[in-house]
Design a protein around this motif. Structure first.
Motif, PDB file in Angstrom:
ATOM      1  N   VAL A 151       0.875  -1.175   0.000  1.00 17.33           N
ATOM      2  CA  VAL A 151       0.000   0.000   0.000  1.00 17.33           C
ATOM      3  C   VAL A 151       0.906   1.216   0.000  1.00 17.33           C
ATOM      4  O   VAL A 151       1.775   1.358   0.865  1.00 17.33           O
ATOM      5  CB  VAL A 151      -0.946  -0.009   1.219  1.00 17.33           C
ATOM      6  N   PRO A 174      -6.112   3.141   0.427  1.00 16.69           N
ATOM      7  CA  PRO A 174      -5.672   1.752   0.536  1.00 16.69           C
ATOM      8  C   PRO A 174      -5.758   0.962  -0.769  1.00 16.69           C
ATOM      9  O   PRO A 174      -5.155  -0.091  -0.874  1.00 16.69           O
ATOM     10  CB  PRO A 174      -6.574   1.158   1.615  1.00 16.69           C
ATOM     11  N   ARG A 219      -1.626   5.221   2.895  1.00 16.11           N
ATOM     12  CA  ARG A 219      -2.625   4.686   3.816  1.00 16.11           C
ATOM     13  C   ARG A 219      -3.985   5.381   3.688  1.00 16.11           C
ATOM     14  O   ARG A 219      -5.009   4.808   4.009  1.00 16.11           O
ATOM     15  CB  ARG A 219      -2.121   4.764   5.248  1.00 16.11           C
TER      16      ARG A 219
END
Length: 193
Positions: free
Chosen positions: A103, A109, A106
């Protein structure tokens, strides 16, 4: 001076195409939000993992002549994602390529960075998925804001998708500022189990 710059941009586009395996297009990458059709801001990588069949794709150097293409995603304990792509060459040889993803942001995602052996890490955005039937995946990199290199894939949990679903996904891809007309059907017939 202008013709020298044009020649430079041309060779830069060719070089980037072969490094990333993607097709060049004029303009920069579209501004994609994290809230796609099915709100991928709440994207769940565990639901996305498993086997996907490649239904349509744009031109990619690394997929020339491949059919029966699948992608399998595996969530790893360290938070990365294992990627295994399978396909058959036009001579019937099995092609397997392994990579890994992570990823990249964050807050988004569904936005990953994926790398395969001998290739640099590239953006991989799961633009839309319902997890059970289809996924739209986009990879796009800006080059000097003058052009972009991009790839688009439509994936399915089965070897085919209804035309009505494909039509809706094509419309969505066009709404993103990409060209669904650049997609080609992937041969998923007479494939080994």
């Amino acid at each position: 001076m202008n013709s020298t710059f044009n020649v430079f941009i041309f060779f830069l586009a060719i070089g980037v195409t072969f490094v990333y395996g993607q097709r060049p297009s004029p303009g920069g990458c579209p501004k994609i939000t994290s809230n796609a059709l099915n709100n991928t801001a709440k994207f769940d990588i565990n639901k996305y993992t498993g086997l996907w069949y490649e239904i349509e794709r744009t031109f990619n150097v690394f997929e020339i002549g491949l059919r029966c293409v699948t992608a399998e995603y595996l969530a790893k304990p360290d938070g990365t994602i294992g990627v295994v792509n399978h396909g058959l060459s036009k001579w019937g040889q099995k092609v397997n390529v392994e990579g890994s993803g992570r990823v990249a942001d964050r807050s988004r995602p569904s936005y990953l960075k994926v790398a395969f052996k001998y290739s640099p890490e590239a953006p991989y955005w799961i633009a839309d998925t319902d997890y059970n039937n289809y996924a739209v995946v986009v990879s796009c990199s800006d080059v000097l804001g003058v052009f972009r290199v991009d790839s688009i894939w439509i994936l399915s949990r089965t070897r085919d998708l209804p035309q009505s679903t494909l039509d809706a996904l094509h419309s969505y891809i066009d709404q993103l500022g990409l060209r669904s007309s650049a997609l080609s059907r992937v041969d998923q017939t007479n494939c080994p189990k």
